[in-house]
Design an enzyme around this catalytic site. Structure first.
Site, PDB file in Angstrom:
ATOM      1  N   HIS A 281       0.842  -1.201   0.000  1.00 44.02           N
ATOM      2  CA  HIS A 281       0.000   0.000   0.000  1.00 44.02           C
ATOM      3  C   HIS A 281       0.884   1.260   0.000  1.00 44.02           C
ATOM      4  O   HIS A 281       0.663   2.184  -0.780  1.00 44.02           O
ATOM      5  CB  HIS A 281      -0.931  -0.022   1.222  1.00 44.02           C
ATOM      6  CG  HIS A 281      -1.654   1.270   1.460  1.00 44.02           C
ATOM      7  ND1 HIS A 281      -2.934   1.494   1.056  1.00 44.02           N
ATOM      8  CD2 HIS A 281      -1.238   2.417   2.052  1.00 44.02           C
ATOM      9  CE1 HIS A 281      -3.288   2.721   1.382  1.00 44.02           C
ATOM     10  NE2 HIS A 281      -2.271   3.311   2.002  1.00 44.02           N
ATOM     11  N   GLU A 282       1.898   1.245   0.845  1.00 40.93           N
ATOM     12  CA  GLU A 282       2.809   2.404   0.883  1.00 40.93           C
ATOM     13  C   GLU A 282       3.521   2.588  -0.462  1.00 40.93           C
ATOM     14  O   GLU A 282       3.692   3.703  -0.944  1.00 40.93           O
ATOM     15  CB  GLU A 282       3.859   2.226   1.996  1.00 40.93           C
ATOM     16  CG  GLU A 282       3.295   2.232   3.407  1.00 40.93           C
ATOM     17  CD  GLU A 282       2.513   3.510   3.712  1.00 40.93           C
ATOM     18  OE1 GLU A 282       2.985   4.589   3.316  1.00 40.93           O
ATOM     19  OE2 GLU A 282       1.419   3.422   4.294  1.00 40.93           O
ATOM     20  N   HIS A 285       1.517   4.393  -2.956  1.00 41.64           N
ATOM     21  CA  HIS A 285       1.583   5.858  -2.891  1.00 41.64           C
ATOM     22  C   HIS A 285       2.729   6.389  -3.752  1.00 41.64           C
ATOM     23  O   HIS A 285       2.612   7.426  -4.385  1.00 41.64           O
ATOM     24  CB  HIS A 285       1.772   6.324  -1.446  1.00 41.64           C
ATOM     25  CG  HIS A 285       0.500   6.293  -0.647  1.00 41.64           C
ATOM     26  ND1 HIS A 285      -0.651   6.911  -1.060  1.00 41.64           N
ATOM     27  CD2 HIS A 285       0.201   5.715   0.549  1.00 41.64           C
ATOM     28  CE1 HIS A 285      -1.594   6.726  -0.151  1.00 41.64           C
ATOM     29  NE2 HIS A 285      -1.106   5.996   0.825  1.00 41.64           N
ATOM     30  N   GLU A 363      -5.738   7.172  -1.081  1.00 41.18           N
ATOM     31  CA  GLU A 363      -5.739   5.939  -0.282  1.00 41.18           C
ATOM     32  C   GLU A 363      -6.386   4.794  -1.070  1.00 41.18           C
ATOM     33  O   GLU A 363      -5.877   3.674  -1.060  1.00 41.18           O
ATOM     34  CB  GLU A 363      -6.485   6.137   1.041  1.00 41.18           C
ATOM     35  CG  GLU A 363      -5.788   7.076   2.012  1.00 41.18           C
ATOM     36  CD  GLU A 363      -4.331   6.699   2.262  1.00 41.18           C
ATOM     37  OE1 GLU A 363      -4.012   5.495   2.327  1.00 41.18           O
ATOM     38  OE2 GLU A 363      -3.500   7.625   2.358  1.00 41.18           O
ATOM     39  N   ASP A 367      -4.567   1.362  -2.134  1.00 43.76           N
ATOM     40  CA  ASP A 367      -5.174   0.064  -1.816  1.00 43.76           C
ATOM     41  C   ASP A 367      -5.250  -0.806  -3.070  1.00 43.76           C
ATOM     42  O   ASP A 367      -4.908  -1.987  -3.049  1.00 43.76           O
ATOM     43  CB  ASP A 367      -6.587   0.247  -1.252  1.00 43.76           C
ATOM     44  CG  ASP A 367      -6.581   0.625   0.220  1.00 43.76           C
ATOM     45  OD1 ASP A 367      -5.503   0.550   0.838  1.00 43.76           O
ATOM     46  OD2 ASP A 367      -7.651   0.986   0.753  1.00 43.76           O
TER      47      ASP A 367
HETATM   48 ZN   LIG Z   1      -2.021   5.272   2.605  1.00 43.84          ZN
END
Ligand SMILES: [Zn+2]
Length: 427
Positions: A281-282, A285, A363, A367
């Site tokens: 997930h990071e 980003h 976000e 995801d």
């Molecule tokens: Zn996040």
């Protein structure tokens, strides 16, 4: 001149009252909504979240929202105290009387302002850590460590902040009409430098960072990063448990100097596959360039801010309209900086939902990336564990979410994940 002053006073008062009304209304909605759903776990989580965990999350959310109400009222009172009620003006006069009209006086004004603000906030901050967080079992810090942290942060703040402030004040006085452009360039440079030195020089003053030792997790994480096309300078475990039971993971630094930091609390709670999903997930980003976008938009916003300050600092109504008669003989640069920092948030509050919305969109994208690279079920269980461990409510007020939440609520996130098309994994 006086006309503009009156307009600014009215505009400021109206914005403050309106923002307070909206804040109190949203909080009361959130409190009612969470309290109403306290007695039942939402159907979608009936098998994954226990009644006890659900109610703990509700109680924690309610306690925080109620403390938030006090914080808002106090913040508004302090803001009025500094501005229209004459606090900043009085402090300025005392210091001019005492130190004369010079750079020392201006720095003393900034220092005294920060110090007084910190003292006013102290009781609430203490209450939050040692009563509220303690009550819900999250607080792991001791009064001694809390004090040491505060002293360290103050010393560091003064050691870095005072020279920076002195330099900006000097630019305001010495570089002419376009001082704000120079100050902005300098400020951006400083922020970039901070991004580089924070992980290696500053964070270690507060926490211990140890290389990740778990070999199988290391291999797994390294494989994930390679698959996603990333390299990192190291994988670290931070002793987050020293202060709080809240868990987290983050990714810091630039280019090849990137490092991955896992809180020890995170590793204790999640399985290896779940840690992988959280890290993916990071990485999402980064893949979507959210980090760069955030930095660039921060640069653009602060350029606007500095330009506006450059204009306002020249207008005498900017001072008188906010309750501070400008010095006639001395520089008003420190006053202008302080007034600007005090008053801007009142106005920027109204555009905050736009940024919250953008952040929630990011976000969802992160995801989706994580689901592609790892698995939806691992990410879901990891998120649920984190939401549960942080006692985040599963039933926030939808409008409150729209306005404030930088991360979507758990139900929304899980629903969105399960609606993603299944992806074919390339190994
Ligand atoms: Zn996040």
């Amino acid at each position: 001149m006086t006309d503009f002053s009156f307009v600014l006073t009215s505009l400021f008062t109206a914005a403050l009252v309106l923002s307070l009304l909206i804040k109190f209304w949203l909080s009361s909605r959130q409190i009612r909504h969470v309290a109403r759903h306290r007695s039942q776990v939402p159907a979608a989580f009936a098998h994954t979240i226990s009644m006890a965990a659900h109610q703990k999350a509700a109680d924690y959310t309610l306690a925080k929202a109620r403390l938030g109400l006090i914080d808002m009222a106090l913040g508004a009172a302090v803001l009025l105290g500094w501005t229209l009620l004459g606090g900043l003006s009085a402090l300025n006069e005392v210091l001019v009387h005492w130190l004369g009209n010079n750079m020392t006086q201006q720095l003393a004004l900034l220092g005294a302002f920060v110090l007084i603000g910190a003292v006013i906030e102290l009781p609430l901050s203490w209450y939050q850590t040692f009563v509220l967080e303690e009550h819900f079992g999250f607080n792991k810090t001791t009064p001694k460590l809390w004090l040491i942290d505060m002293v360290k942060a103050s010393v560091l703040g003064a050691a870095i902040g005072l020279p920076i402030a002195a330099l900006i004040l000097w630019m305001m006085a010495a570089t002419g009409h376009f001082w704000w452009l120079w100050a902005w360039l300098f400020w951006m440079g400083f922020n970039l430098l901070l991004l580089v030195i924070y992980p290696t020089l500053i964070a270690p003053l507060f926490n211990k960072f140890k290389p990740l030792e778990d070999e199988s997790l290391k291999a797994r994480v390294t494989a994930l990063m390679q698959r996603c096309g990333f390299s990192a300078k190291g994988l670290f475990v931070m002793d987050g448990s020293k202060r709080s039971a809240h868990a987290n993971a983050y990714f810091t630094g630039f280019g090849a100097a990137k490092r991955v930091v896992f809180y020890d609390t995170l590793l204790a709670k999640l399985s290896a596959a779940e840690v992988d999903a959280v890290l993916a997930h990071e990485l999402g980003h980064f893949k979507h360039k959210h980090v760069i976008k955030r930095i660039v938009s921060m640069f653009a916003m602060s350029l606007l801010g500095f330009a506006l300050l450059g204009f306002l600092a020249q207008q005498s109504w900017f001072y008188t309209g906010l309750g501070v008669p400008p010095n006639l003989l001395a520089a008003n640069d420190a006053l202008a900086l302080l007034l600007f920092m005090l008053v801007m948030p009142v106005f920027s509050f109204f555009i905050a939902p736009v940024f919250a919305q953008l952040s929630r969109t990011h976000e969802f994208q992160a995801d989706a990336y994580a689901v592609q690279q790892t698995s939806a079920s691992d990410l879901s269980t990891a998120l649920l564990k984190l939401y549960e461990d942080n006692a985040s409510t599963l039933t926030p007020d939808p409008l409150y979410v729209r306005f404030y939440y930088s991360h979507p609520g758990a139900s929304e996130r899980l629903a969105r994940m399960s609606s993603l098309p299944p992806t074919e994994k390339v190994i």
